[in-house]
Design a protein around this motif. Sequence first.
Motif, PDB file in Angstrom:
ATOM      1  N   ALA A  23       0.827  -1.201   0.000  1.00  0.00           N
ATOM      2  CA  ALA A  23       0.000   0.000   0.000  1.00  0.00           C
ATOM      3  C   ALA A  23       0.865   1.256   0.000  1.00  0.00           C
ATOM      4  O   ALA A  23       0.560   2.233  -0.715  1.00  0.00           O
ATOM      5  CB  ALA A  23      -0.930  -0.008   1.215  1.00  0.00           C
ATOM      6  N   TYR A  27       0.572   4.041  -3.021  1.00  0.00           N
ATOM      7  CA  TYR A  27       0.129   5.408  -2.738  1.00  0.00           C
ATOM      8  C   TYR A  27       1.235   6.435  -2.987  1.00  0.00           C
ATOM      9  O   TYR A  27       0.954   7.565  -3.399  1.00  0.00           O
ATOM     10  CB  TYR A  27      -0.414   5.514  -1.313  1.00  0.00           C
ATOM     11  CG  TYR A  27      -1.834   5.014  -1.198  1.00  0.00           C
ATOM     12  CD1 TYR A  27      -2.893   5.751  -1.713  1.00  0.00           C
ATOM     13  CD2 TYR A  27      -2.117   3.788  -0.591  1.00  0.00           C
ATOM     14  CE1 TYR A  27      -4.191   5.297  -1.630  1.00  0.00           C
ATOM     15  CE2 TYR A  27      -3.419   3.329  -0.501  1.00  0.00           C
ATOM     16  CZ  TYR A  27      -4.455   4.083  -1.024  1.00  0.00           C
ATOM     17  OH  TYR A  27      -5.753   3.619  -0.952  1.00  0.00           O
ATOM     18  N   GLU A  57      -2.306   9.089   2.830  1.00  0.00           N
ATOM     19  CA  GLU A  57      -2.653   7.669   2.873  1.00  0.00           C
ATOM     20  C   GLU A  57      -1.396   6.812   3.042  1.00  0.00           C
ATOM     21  O   GLU A  57      -1.378   5.853   3.821  1.00  0.00           O
ATOM     22  CB  GLU A  57      -3.384   7.267   1.594  1.00  0.00           C
ATOM     23  CG  GLU A  57      -4.835   7.672   1.551  1.00  0.00           C
ATOM     24  CD  GLU A  57      -5.706   6.762   2.407  1.00  0.00           C
ATOM     25  OE1 GLU A  57      -5.661   5.532   2.241  1.00  0.00           O
ATOM     26  OE2 GLU A  57      -6.430   7.289   3.265  1.00  0.00           O
ATOM     27  N   TYR A  61      -0.267   4.061   6.119  1.00  0.00           N
ATOM     28  CA  TYR A  61       0.225   2.685   6.020  1.00  0.00           C
ATOM     29  C   TYR A  61       1.644   2.543   6.574  1.00  0.00           C
ATOM     30  O   TYR A  61       2.030   1.446   6.994  1.00  0.00           O
ATOM     31  CB  TYR A  61       0.129   2.203   4.573  1.00  0.00           C
ATOM     32  CG  TYR A  61      -1.303   1.961   4.177  1.00  0.00           C
ATOM     33  CD1 TYR A  61      -1.983   0.830   4.616  1.00  0.00           C
ATOM     34  CD2 TYR A  61      -2.007   2.901   3.416  1.00  0.00           C
ATOM     35  CE1 TYR A  61      -3.313   0.624   4.295  1.00  0.00           C
ATOM     36  CE2 TYR A  61      -3.327   2.708   3.091  1.00  0.00           C
ATOM     37  CZ  TYR A  61      -3.983   1.567   3.534  1.00  0.00           C
ATOM     38  OH  TYR A  61      -5.302   1.376   3.227  1.00  0.00           O
ATOM     39  N   LEU A  83      -5.632   6.866   8.284  1.00  0.00           N
ATOM     40  CA  LEU A  83      -6.355   5.985   7.370  1.00  0.00           C
ATOM     41  C   LEU A  83      -7.852   6.284   7.335  1.00  0.00           C
ATOM     42  O   LEU A  83      -8.536   5.914   6.387  1.00  0.00           O
ATOM     43  CB  LEU A  83      -6.134   4.521   7.751  1.00  0.00           C
ATOM     44  CG  LEU A  83      -4.699   4.012   7.581  1.00  0.00           C
ATOM     45  CD1 LEU A  83      -4.597   2.540   7.966  1.00  0.00           C
ATOM     46  CD2 LEU A  83      -4.214   4.206   6.150  1.00  0.00           C
ATOM     47  N   TYR A 237      -8.605  -4.210   3.681  1.00  0.00           N
ATOM     48  CA  TYR A 237      -7.829  -3.983   2.462  1.00  0.00           C
ATOM     49  C   TYR A 237      -8.703  -3.989   1.206  1.00  0.00           C
ATOM     50  O   TYR A 237      -8.394  -3.311   0.222  1.00  0.00           O
ATOM     51  CB  TYR A 237      -6.709  -5.008   2.346  1.00  0.00           C
ATOM     52  CG  TYR A 237      -5.556  -4.718   3.272  1.00  0.00           C
ATOM     53  CD1 TYR A 237      -4.698  -3.648   3.027  1.00  0.00           C
ATOM     54  CD2 TYR A 237      -5.328  -5.489   4.406  1.00  0.00           C
ATOM     55  CE1 TYR A 237      -3.651  -3.360   3.887  1.00  0.00           C
ATOM     56  CE2 TYR A 237      -4.275  -5.207   5.270  1.00  0.00           C
ATOM     57  CZ  TYR A 237      -3.444  -4.133   5.007  1.00  0.00           C
ATOM     58  OH  TYR A 237      -2.407  -3.839   5.872  1.00  0.00           O
ATOM     59  N   ASP A 240     -11.417  -0.648   1.864  1.00  0.00           N
ATOM     60  CA  ASP A 240     -10.846   0.669   2.181  1.00  0.00           C
ATOM     61  C   ASP A 240      -9.625   0.922   1.301  1.00  0.00           C
ATOM     62  O   ASP A 240      -9.641   1.799   0.439  1.00  0.00           O
ATOM     63  CB  ASP A 240     -10.471   0.749   3.655  1.00  0.00           C
ATOM     64  CG  ASP A 240     -10.203   2.180   4.102  1.00  0.00           C
ATOM     65  OD1 ASP A 240      -9.225   2.764   3.626  1.00  0.00           O
ATOM     66  OD2 ASP A 240     -10.967   2.728   4.919  1.00  0.00           O
ATOM     67  N   THR A 241      -8.576   0.134   1.486  1.00  0.00           N
ATOM     68  CA  THR A 241      -7.342   0.330   0.719  1.00  0.00           C
ATOM     69  C   THR A 241      -7.594   0.278  -0.783  1.00  0.00           C
ATOM     70  O   THR A 241      -7.202   1.196  -1.522  1.00  0.00           O
ATOM     71  CB  THR A 241      -6.313  -0.752   1.088  1.00  0.00           C
ATOM     72  OG1 THR A 241      -6.183  -0.817   2.506  1.00  0.00           O
ATOM     73  CG2 THR A 241      -4.972  -0.459   0.450  1.00  0.00           C
ATOM     74  N   TYR A 245      -7.770   3.404  -3.553  1.00  0.00           N
ATOM     75  CA  TYR A 245      -6.764   3.432  -4.620  1.00  0.00           C
ATOM     76  C   TYR A 245      -7.419   3.404  -6.000  1.00  0.00           C
ATOM     77  O   TYR A 245      -6.906   4.021  -6.941  1.00  0.00           O
ATOM     78  CB  TYR A 245      -5.787   2.267  -4.477  1.00  0.00           C
ATOM     79  CG  TYR A 245      -4.544   2.500  -5.305  1.00  0.00           C
ATOM     80  CD1 TYR A 245      -3.590   3.428  -4.899  1.00  0.00           C
ATOM     81  CD2 TYR A 245      -4.334   1.819  -6.503  1.00  0.00           C
ATOM     82  CE1 TYR A 245      -2.457   3.679  -5.658  1.00  0.00           C
ATOM     83  CE2 TYR A 245      -3.200   2.069  -7.270  1.00  0.00           C
ATOM     84  CZ  TYR A 245      -2.276   3.003  -6.839  1.00  0.00           C
ATOM     85  OH  TYR A 245      -1.165   3.255  -7.601  1.00  0.00           O
TER      86      TYR A 245
END
Length: 286
Positions: A23, A27, A57, A61, A83, A237, A240-241, A245
Amino acid sequence: MEKPDLQLLYFTYRPKDVYPDVAIALYLLATVVLIVQIVRQKAQFWLYILPATAFAEALGYVFRELCVRKTTFTLYVLMTLFLLLPPNAMALVNYKTVGKIIEQSPARSRSFFLRSRFVNWFYFTSDILSIALQGAGGGLMTSRTNREHGKKIVLVGLAIQLFFFACFLVTSFYVWAKSSYSVAMSSSDSSPLWAKRKVLFTVVATTVLLYLRSIYRIIEFADGYGGTIYSAEWAFYAFDTLIIYLAFIVYMAVPLGSHFVRAKTMPTEGAEEAAPLQFPMEPKNY
């Protein structure tokens, strides 16, 4: 007396150390790409909110990776806030984009809720309120005694955000459908209609992604600390992640900067400002 395992106390599971590294790399890549695009397009400065958000972001991470190695209260608080809050800034970019379209288009609506000043003020205020509530609630949730109060505050902030996202989507679709609103063309656009579709697609697609992410966050917090969703690392993940993204991928694939360039001025002393960008009118029937 044996010290409590802070990692299990805060996460309720053993987080894996490979996912935060991936991540961080993604990012940071988005940060660099967005900065390069904005500089090359000579875009307006408010678009730098996007790479700043991607960088925030990445920091989130970084704190998560540090928590994986050695969990502390401070690192967990920083991870939670970085986050939880930064994606809200992406909504500010979308609000500003639609406000600019309304402001720079020849059309002037008589309805107060379709005036650029109202759009900016109304949605900006809602987003700041949502950020404040989520930040305050997220901070309280790191304390065991205030966890329930913090959860309720975060849920209120997220619910407010969902309501205003829905209102903003209605506004965006109206501007998209109304032929009197237009967008400045970039060199790669074949027509004013295509330029407008590109910009409004970016706004709507990223807002929908943010909406889905907020729904996940509501379910996560409503499920409660230690609940099924909260304790599922894959869900974080995936919803959200990955979703955030994907929004950055849309911004990079369909950059807004070429449609909102900085105004140029004549270099000679005393010269007047160059003529503003022209916004060709779209055909009324489409």
